[in-house]
Scaffold this motif. Structure first.
Motif, mmCIF file in Angstrom:
data_model
loop_
_atom_site.group_PDB
_atom_site.id
_atom_site.type_symbol
_atom_site.label_atom_id
_atom_site.label_comp_id
_atom_site.label_asym_id
_atom_site.label_seq_id
_atom_site.Cartn_x
_atom_site.Cartn_y
_atom_site.Cartn_z
ATOM 1 N N VAL A 198 50.688 -47.487 -51.907
ATOM 2 C CA VAL A 198 49.712 -48.687 -52.145
ATOM 3 C C VAL A 198 49.372 -48.869 -50.661
ATOM 4 O O VAL A 198 50.355 -48.853 -49.752
ATOM 5 C CB VAL A 198 50.425 -50.048 -52.715
ATOM 6 C CG1 VAL A 198 49.447 -51.066 -52.670
ATOM 7 C CG2 VAL A 198 51.081 -49.725 -53.860
ATOM 8 N N PRO A 199 47.725 -49.018 -50.466
ATOM 9 C CA PRO A 199 47.350 -48.966 -49.193
ATOM 10 C C PRO A 199 47.792 -50.365 -48.483
ATOM 11 O O PRO A 199 48.214 -50.027 -47.036
ATOM 12 C CB PRO A 199 45.669 -49.007 -49.261
ATOM 13 C CG PRO A 199 45.609 -48.545 -50.781
ATOM 14 C CD PRO A 199 46.717 -48.669 -51.512
ATOM 15 N N ARG A 205 42.286 -58.516 -50.214
ATOM 16 C CA ARG A 205 40.649 -58.758 -50.557
ATOM 17 C C ARG A 205 40.328 -60.025 -50.782
ATOM 18 O O ARG A 205 41.214 -60.949 -51.376
ATOM 19 C CB ARG A 205 40.626 -57.688 -51.862
ATOM 20 C CG ARG A 205 40.529 -56.388 -51.558
ATOM 21 C CD ARG A 205 40.106 -55.512 -52.772
ATOM 22 N NE ARG A 205 40.974 -55.783 -54.074
ATOM 23 C CZ ARG A 205 40.615 -56.286 -55.366
ATOM 24 N NH1 ARG A 205 39.270 -56.441 -55.423
ATOM 25 N NH2 ARG A 205 41.250 -56.185 -56.199
ATOM 26 N N SER A 259 41.049 -48.584 -49.401
ATOM 27 C CA SER A 259 41.034 -49.583 -50.578
ATOM 28 C C SER A 259 39.978 -50.567 -50.622
ATOM 29 O O SER A 259 39.766 -51.266 -51.348
ATOM 30 C CB SER A 259 42.703 -50.212 -50.523
ATOM 31 O OG SER A 259 42.391 -51.092 -49.458
ATOM 32 N N LYS A 260 39.323 -50.807 -49.394
ATOM 33 C CA LYS A 260 38.051 -51.551 -49.549
ATOM 34 C C LYS A 260 36.790 -50.743 -49.360
ATOM 35 O O LYS A 260 35.784 -51.520 -49.087
ATOM 36 C CB LYS A 260 38.283 -52.795 -48.185
ATOM 37 C CG LYS A 260 39.552 -53.540 -48.396
ATOM 38 C CD LYS A 260 39.590 -54.393 -46.976
ATOM 39 C CE LYS A 260 40.788 -55.438 -47.418
ATOM 40 N NZ LYS A 260 41.392 -55.952 -46.071
ATOM 41 N N TYR A 264 34.638 -53.599 -56.503
ATOM 42 C CA TYR A 264 35.790 -54.128 -57.409
ATOM 43 C C TYR A 264 34.911 -55.309 -58.393
ATOM 44 O O TYR A 264 34.033 -55.771 -57.938
ATOM 45 C CB TYR A 264 36.704 -54.828 -56.740
ATOM 46 C CG TYR A 264 37.810 -53.935 -56.031
ATOM 47 C CD1 TYR A 264 39.087 -53.435 -56.654
ATOM 48 C CD2 TYR A 264 37.549 -53.509 -54.750
ATOM 49 C CE1 TYR A 264 39.680 -52.499 -56.063
ATOM 50 C CE2 TYR A 264 38.491 -52.643 -53.966
ATOM 51 C CZ TYR A 264 39.627 -52.140 -54.674
ATOM 52 O OH TYR A 264 40.438 -51.602 -54.051
ATOM 53 N N ASP A 294 44.291 -53.502 -56.288
ATOM 54 C CA ASP A 294 43.724 -52.715 -55.434
ATOM 55 C C ASP A 294 44.000 -51.257 -55.855
ATOM 56 O O ASP A 294 44.983 -50.813 -56.408
ATOM 57 C CB ASP A 294 44.593 -52.738 -53.905
ATOM 58 C CG ASP A 294 44.517 -53.935 -53.043
ATOM 59 O OD1 ASP A 294 43.730 -54.922 -53.554
ATOM 60 O OD2 ASP A 294 44.746 -54.411 -51.968
ATOM 61 N N ALA A 295 43.042 -50.313 -55.340
ATOM 62 C CA ALA A 295 43.121 -48.857 -55.721
ATOM 63 C C ALA A 295 44.317 -48.350 -55.115
ATOM 64 O O ALA A 295 44.492 -48.667 -53.701
ATOM 65 C CB ALA A 295 41.822 -48.260 -55.361
ATOM 66 N N HIS A 296 45.104 -47.466 -55.631
ATOM 67 C CA HIS A 296 46.189 -46.898 -54.920
ATOM 68 C C HIS A 296 45.820 -45.640 -54.365
ATOM 69 O O HIS A 296 44.608 -45.130 -54.742
ATOM 70 C CB HIS A 296 47.403 -46.810 -55.872
ATOM 71 C CG HIS A 296 47.865 -48.253 -56.467
ATOM 72 N ND1 HIS A 296 48.841 -48.203 -57.185
ATOM 73 C CD2 HIS A 296 47.775 -49.338 -55.860
ATOM 74 C CE1 HIS A 296 49.412 -49.499 -57.485
ATOM 75 N NE2 HIS A 296 48.817 -50.151 -56.562
ATOM 76 N N SER A 330 37.657 -45.145 -60.332
ATOM 77 C CA SER A 330 37.293 -45.914 -58.906
ATOM 78 C C SER A 330 35.930 -45.256 -58.438
ATOM 79 O O SER A 330 35.678 -44.004 -58.580
ATOM 80 C CB SER A 330 38.428 -46.162 -58.175
ATOM 81 O OG SER A 330 37.938 -46.757 -57.100
ATOM 82 N N TYR A 371 42.986 -42.963 -50.067
ATOM 83 C CA TYR A 371 43.594 -43.625 -49.108
ATOM 84 C C TYR A 371 43.838 -42.762 -48.028
ATOM 85 O O TYR A 371 44.027 -41.497 -47.975
ATOM 86 C CB TYR A 371 45.017 -43.904 -49.823
ATOM 87 C CG TYR A 371 46.047 -44.286 -49.051
ATOM 88 C CD1 TYR A 371 46.039 -45.610 -48.161
ATOM 89 C CD2 TYR A 371 47.403 -43.584 -48.901
ATOM 90 C CE1 TYR A 371 47.122 -46.076 -47.549
ATOM 91 C CE2 TYR A 371 48.345 -44.259 -47.935
ATOM 92 C CZ TYR A 371 48.233 -45.129 -47.353
ATOM 93 O OH TYR A 371 49.220 -45.589 -46.501
#
Ligand SMILES: Cc1cc2nc3c(=O)[nH]c(=O)nc-3n(C[C@H](O)[C@H](O)[C@H](O)COP(=O)(O)OP(=O)(O)OC[C@H]3O[C@@H](n4cnc5c(N)ncnc54)[C@H](O)[C@@H]3O)c2cc1C
Ligand code: FES
Ligand code: FES
Lengths: 790, 267, 176
Positions: A198-199, A205, A259-260, A264, A294-296, A330, A371
């Motif tokens: 996980v970032p 966010r 992740s940003k 989203y 959050d995207a992993h 994503s 990531y």
């Protein structure tokens, strides 16, 4: 030109606001009349929304509006930005991520949103959200990629019963690789999992949508790595609103690590809701929500085989991987296991035959995307684990085995770039040198003696090597387009010289901790030969900056910086015309240095500021030349850049408990030319910590129902200060031959090389004490290491 | 993150706190277990009685052969106390390994004992030291031996309307003690915590945190050791915990390794 | 309920809900947004402030518990425009990247240096156990703290009044 700043460790200009508490992150912004959103999320990994009762929630004080999936059904889901089709030509399967799950549909991961409550305060939104009564029908779920392709696995999307998003193969034809492997004297085989991490950017966010009725204009404040990309995706694909009616602002951003990058659902929702209600709407993620939404990163299950001839030369590499995409695709997800991973499998070795077979699957988990390192850490992990293991198996020295198989040095100027078996052409490289330097720093000879001593005790020692090459500055557009990208990957820059000779630089890159306000200004000040104080950088606002592709893939300086240099070239070219006119000479007689144009061989000169003023007060001015001194450029690079390096880890393992202590972390990186060594070192340090984190501490744990069982810092182990040693770093410089700054990119290197070095070190320690594990599952918790010895 | 609504009351004496608690609600001491759980909405008391400013709950002193620690003493108060370091270094050593500096500056021994987290450090420490927990309720004061205090997962012999006021710990000359902790890497609570007090005559008391769903004195191990034998298996008859960081088997193994290390430290 | 808290040298009075956490009192009521929130479990230290001179996690404290106390936030660390040696140290040693963890790091480190003016590397790392940084790998944070320790006389680090505005200098009363 001057040489005052480039190459110097100039202290960061942005620091003052951060160390005094004046940084301005999205959640710090308060707009008049601002409301607060809180999402109602699925507690199940897979469940149908049977019905939603809003009555009680609506009656709560302060509640302004509650929207469900049925209210936002007209809004398109979030699209994917990269297309990789099946090897048989079938189009990539691309289910869109709905804004909110409508009644009758299914939530596809824990945290998938079903409703949003908008209220006067965050607290009342949270209180009311709890009273939104959702009737769920729980359905079976699958979380692990390898499980998703089993015949009776629960289906993520009804219409895709095999759970495949696409499959892909790359490199030499498999028959050729099989034939090469058949002749191999030794094959090292490794099955492993590159686990999901996980970032965890420390700033969660946060978004504020704000609509102005009089101008029919929206403003979105967002903690993003790429404001323009968000605007494009949100306008063109999700909300269907004209792009010129939307301003996207990325204020200070508290880390991203990938992740940003992505667009989203919450971003589009607050923007949309602000128009419905006529007031600004803010949403800030909790950490618990961040873990779920959050995207992993990573999440590959791999079988890898590397073949060697009797002398230890690599003869072939064969890879089969199942990669987890999560429930939806994503923004960049399809590119990560494919074109950012498969294309790096040459590594730094002369491997003649390479083939990768990749299956990318849907599961009932949040999306996986880039990531820090994105695909290259997975490739490096695979190669470098194989190299150290092969050395152990064949009784060879791991450093020697690498020297033997390295691609010989090439500078990309005198010698051509290196054409790999997996499409890429490396720009320049000198791989032996970084490993030699690493060994020197380690004191290799002494280490092996120390290790032999330690093997007799309860605290055994191990050393792990990792030499990597990666691809940064993701671009050029034509190439990425051919590989499925739906965007170009250039960068834009505008250099505006004000009448007084002060300079504003507008860049489409967007710093979220990388120090662009310093580095970019160093470049501009030196190129123009003026003081840094005369230059300011503007970034993160789609209204003031022409366009931008953003900051990721270690591309900002290589691509964004190069765009700035292009604009500066145009400034100097036009400036020379004005100077020549003023000095009454030919342009060719002028030289530019230290902020002024001088007639060669004379002391006649005119300063940058005078030329700037003349450009805006063009009384005495070249005929036909436009006034003003302001140029925009777009830079689309010729190739990726290819940083490389050598990471070496030394660990101590407690034989009784399995506890691993990282004693030393050595990193010799070649990231091309260096503008600010202090900042480059900082980037390496941060990357190392994340790479070490993956090796020793981090990793999601899903239970059989698809529940994340370690979604908080009490259970998900983030590397802490007392887990890490001081890092030992050094640098080598092989300039990038194809961009004007000669830079390659430093943002991800640390995270790419370090992970396999640490794992290799633990394996090496265990072998030194007579245990012979091929692999230990990451993260290498004490229990797993202890298990490997018992 | 926000808790459910509740009423905040501040007590200025033990008597006032006890009468406030009689109306319901929970005591709030350092808040470092209570507030996190309330923020996650796992806990929803109607009222909090802040006992953090009651002078009677503060202070560390000797009373005869006993060290008396006010329930409101923070982990840092105890870790830094010269008196504790001299008389009962076990407590100073143990307290210094709880959480991080900010947690130690707010969290209190009384709160930790009342909370009875199976992975908290204080329970093993008070058990090994044979401490007595002194509590006050509507019917006055009573003393609970630590061995009777922990009754299960997050549960104790404390009644809802009672307040822990002090911890009395016997101190004997010539004793040796140690606390050996293997921290859970993410939370830093004890994955295994082993506290040992060895009297001048060689008799040991051995307690564990983190191993079972309640902290415990390992009487089997004590019996073996005190009769001159090997320690034998740890945690016999206990319901051993298992989680992402340690399976049952590994936990028991770690516990015996840490027992050995503790024994070496007091040898 | 009404609370009165001396924040960075100013007495601030405000009506808050009983459940209001100190961090939200600082961020939302006083708009002192230098104090950040990075987690839900009191683990990350982004919210660290000083309560009566001691580092605490303001996300794990009710505003009501701070009633009548003095609070120093990152905004109060530079006095009369002169920065705290730790602020200088973080800039000097590149101890920050995105800056999100930085206020909490500085507040925690200030507490450490007050107690231990010349900490060893191990002591520094141990003291930072409750502060997470995702950007720096801690290397330069350790150096920044060492820099501050080396460049400041111990008595000056110990006397927070020299560096912070935690003395009441003026009486400002706010009511919401
Ligand atoms: C990040 C973090 C890390 C931590 N790490 C550790 C660790 O490594 N080891 C460890 O042991 N602990 C750890 N803790 C927990 C910490 O030690 C707590 O402070 C402690 O468990 C509770 O003490 P408190 O004073 O904060 O109690 P509170 O949170 O105020 O109260 C806890 C419970 O006790 C009750 N209570 C409080 N005081 C009394 C009293 N006098 N009489 C009766 N009941 C009372 C309350 O009603 C509540 O039910 C950690 C906490 C955090 C946030
Ligand atoms: S926000 Fe307070 S510790 Fe994370
Ligand atoms: S500087 Fe970004 S989290 Fe520490």
């Amino acid at each position: 030109m001057s040489n005052r700043y480039i190459g110097e460790s100039i202290k960061r200009r942005e620091d003052k606001r951060f160390i005094t508490g004046k940084g301005r992150y999205t959640d710090d912004i308060v707009l008049p009349g601002m409301l607060h959103a809180h999402f109602v999320r699925s507690p199940y990994a897979h469940a149908r929304v049977v019905g939603i009762d809003l009555e009680e929630a609506k009656a709560m004080p302060g509640v302004i509006a509650i929207y469900t999936g049925d209210d936002v059904a007209a809004i398109n889901g979030v699209p994917c930005g990269w297309q990789v089709n099946f090897r048989n030509g079938e189009t990539m399967r691309e289910p869109k991520h709905p804004m909110l799950i409508p009644t009758g549909s299914t939530a596809k991961h824990v945290g998938d949103a079903v409703a949003v409550v908008i209220a006067e305060t965050k607290d009342s939104a949270i209180d009311a959200a709890e009273l939104v009564m959702v009737e769920w029908e729980e359905l079976p779920a699958v979380a692990a990629p390898a499980d998703a392709i089993l015949p009776d696995a629960p289906k993520v999307h009804e219409q895709f019963p095999d759970n495949k998003a696409f499959d892909w193969t790359f490199g030499n034809p498999i028959e050729e690789v099989d034939a090469a492997m058949e002749k191999a004297a030794h094959i090292t085989e490794l099955e492993f999992i590159n686990q999901r991490v996980v970032p965890n950017a420390m700033e969660p966010r946060a978004y504020i949508g704000s609509y102005d009725e009089t101008s029919d204009k929206y403003t979105l404040y967002t903690s993003t790595q790429n404001p323009h990309l968000i605007r494009l995706l949100m306008c063109a694909f999700v909300l269907g609103i004209p792009e010129h009616k939307v301003r996207v602002v990325g204020p200070d951003v508290g880390g991203g690590f990938g992740s940003k990058i992505y667009h989203y659902t919450e971003e589009a929702l607050v923007t949309w809701a602000s128009k419905q209600i006529g007031q600004p709407v803010k949403w800030t993620s909790d950490r618990s929500e961040a873990f779920l939404t959050d995207a992993h990163g990573r999440d590959h299950a791999t079988k890898a085989e590397m073949g060697f001839d009797a002398d230890g030369n690599i003869v072939g590499l064969r890879i089969k991987t199942v990669a987890n995409m999560g429930a939806y695709l994503s923004t960049f997800a399809p590119a990560v296991p494919t074109y950012l991973h498969g294309t790096l499998l040459q590594g730094l070795y002369t491997t003649p035959k390479i083939n990768i077979d990749m299956t990318c699957v849907f599961t009932h988990t949040v999306a996986v995307d880039a990531y820090r390192g994105a695909g290259r850490p997975e490739a490096t992990y695979l190669l470098e684990r194989l190299m150290d293991l092969a050395a152990l198996e064949m009784g060879r020295d791991p450093a020697e085995l690498r020297f033997q198989n390295f691609i010989p040095p090439f500078d990309g100027v005198e010698q051509p770039g290196y054409q790999t078996q997996v499409a890429l052409q490396y720009d320049s490289g000198n791989y032996e040198a970084v490993l030699k330097r690493g060994l020197e720093m380690l004191g290799y000879e002494n280490f092996r003696a120390e290790q032999a001593e330690a093997a007799k005790t309860n605290k055994i020692l191990g050393v792990g090597f990792s030499t990597y090459v990666e691809a940064c500055g993701i671009a050029p557009s034509a190439v990425v387009g051919a590989l499925g990208a739906r965007a170009g990957l250039f960068e834009s820059a505008q250099v505006r010289v004000q009448p007084t000779g002060k300079v504003s630089v507008f860049t489409g890159s967007h710093s979220h901790g990388q120090g662009h306000e310093t580095t970019f200004v160093q470049v501009v000040a030196d190129k123009l030969g003026i003081p840094m104080d005369d230059v300011d950088l503007v970034h993160g606002d789609s209204d003031t900056i022409a366009f931008g592709m953003g900051t990721y893939g270690s591309r900002s300086l290589a691509v964004g910086g190069s765009a700035i240099v292009k604009s500066i070239d145009k400034i100097l070219e036009k400036g020379a015309k004005i100077a020549a006119h003023k000095l009454e000479c030919a342009e060719g007689d002028l030289e530019y240095a230290e902020g002024k144009w001088t007639v060669k061989g004379t002391d006649k000169s005119i300063g940058f500021g005078d030329v700037a003023l003349t450009a805006y007060v063009p009384h005495v001015y070249p005929a036909g030349l436009e006034p003003g001194l302001d140029f925009s450029s777009f830079y689309d690079p010729a190739n990726f850049t290819y940083p490389f390096g050598c990471h070496i880890a030394v660990v101590e393992v407690d034989k009784e408990t399995g506890k691993v202590t990282l004693k030393r972390m050595i990193a010799v990186d070649d990231v091309g030319n260096v503008i600010n060594p202090m900042i480059v070192d900082g980037q390496i340090h941060g990357g190392l910590a994340q790479g070490i984190g993956q090796a020793l501490f981090e990793g999601t744990i899903y239970d059989e129902n698809g529940q994340l069982t370690n979604g908080s810092y009490m259970d998900y182990c983030m590397p802490r200060a007392d887990d890490l040693p001081m890092f030992e770093t050094d640098r080598q410089v092989t300039p990038c031959p194809h961009n004007p700054l000669g830079v390659k990119g430093a943002g991800e290197a640390g995270a790419i090389g370090s992970t396999p070095a640490v794992v290799n070190a633990v394996i090496d320690a265990l072998w030194s004490a007579g245990h012979k594990p091929k692999d230990i599952l990451m993260p290498l918790t004490s229990e797993r290491v202890w298990e490997a010895m018992n | 993150m926000i808790t459910y609504p509740f009423e905040y009351k501040r007590a200025s004496s033990v008597a006032e706190a006890v009468s406030m608690l009689a109306e319901g609600g929970k005591a709030l001491s350092g808040g470092h277990s209570l507030i996190p759980s309330m923020k996650l909405r796992l806990n929803m008391p109607d009222a909090l009685v802040d006992v953090g400013r009651i002078p009677e709950l503060k202070g560390i002193s000797m009373d005869g052969d006993e060290l008396v620690i006010g329930a409101g003493s923070t982990h840092a108060d105890i870790a830094d106390s010269q008196l504790v370091k001299e008389k009962l270094s076990l407590f100073a050593e143990g307290a210094a390994h709880i959480g991080d500096p900010a947690v130690r500056s707010r969290g209190t021994i009384g709160g930790s004992l009342a909370h009875a987290d199976p992975s908290a450090d204080w329970p093993a420490l008070v058990l090994a030291a044979n401490a007595t927990i002194v509590v006050t309720g509507p019917n006055g004061e009573r003393s609970i031996p630590s061995t009777d205090f922990f009754t299960g997962l997050f549960s104790t012999a404390l009644n809802d309307d009672e307040l822990i006021t002090k911890i009395r710990v016997p101190v004997s000359a010539g004793s040796k003690s140690t606390y050996q902790k293997f921290a859970q890497p993410a939370s830093r609570y004890a994955l295994v915590g082993c506290a040992i007090v060895k009297q001048a005559d060689g008799q040991v008391s051995v307690a564990f945190s983190g191993v079972s769903d309640a902290p415990f004195r390992d009487t089997d191990v004590e019996k073996n050791l005190n009769s001159g034998q090997e320690a034998g298996p740890v945690g016999k008859g206990q319901s051993i915990m298992s989680d992402n960081f340690a399976s049952e088997k590994y936990r028991v193994h770690l516990a015996s390794v840490y027992l050995q290390r503790a024994l070496e430290a007091v040898a | 309920m009404q609370v009165e808290i001396n924040v960075n040298g100013k007495a601030r009075k405000a009506e808050v809900e009983d459940r209001t956490l100190l961090v939200y009192f600082l961020r939302d009521t006083l708009q002192l947004t230098g104090t950040h929130v990075g987690c839900d479990t009191s683990s990350c230290g982004a919210c660290t402030v000083h309560l009566d001179g001691v580092a605490v996690k303001s996300c794990t404290l009710l505003a009501a518990q701070a009633d009548g106390c003095s609070v120093t936030t990152i905004e109060g660390m530079a006095k009369d425009g002169e920065m705290h040696p730790l602020q200088e140290g973080f800039r000097e040693c590149h101890g920050l990247q995105c800056g999100y963890c930085t206020p909490g790091m500085i507040m925690t480190a200030a507490d450490l240096l007050k107690r231990t003016p010349k900490p060893s590397e191990t002591e520094i790392r141990f003291a930072l156990e409750g502060n997470i940084c995702r950007c720096t790998g801690y290397h330069n944070i350790v150096k920044a703290i060492q820099w501050a320790a080396e460049n400041t006389a111990a008595p000056m680090l110990a006397d927070s009044h020299l560096w912070t505005n935690d003395v009441v200098v003026e009486k400002v009363v706010e009511t919401e």
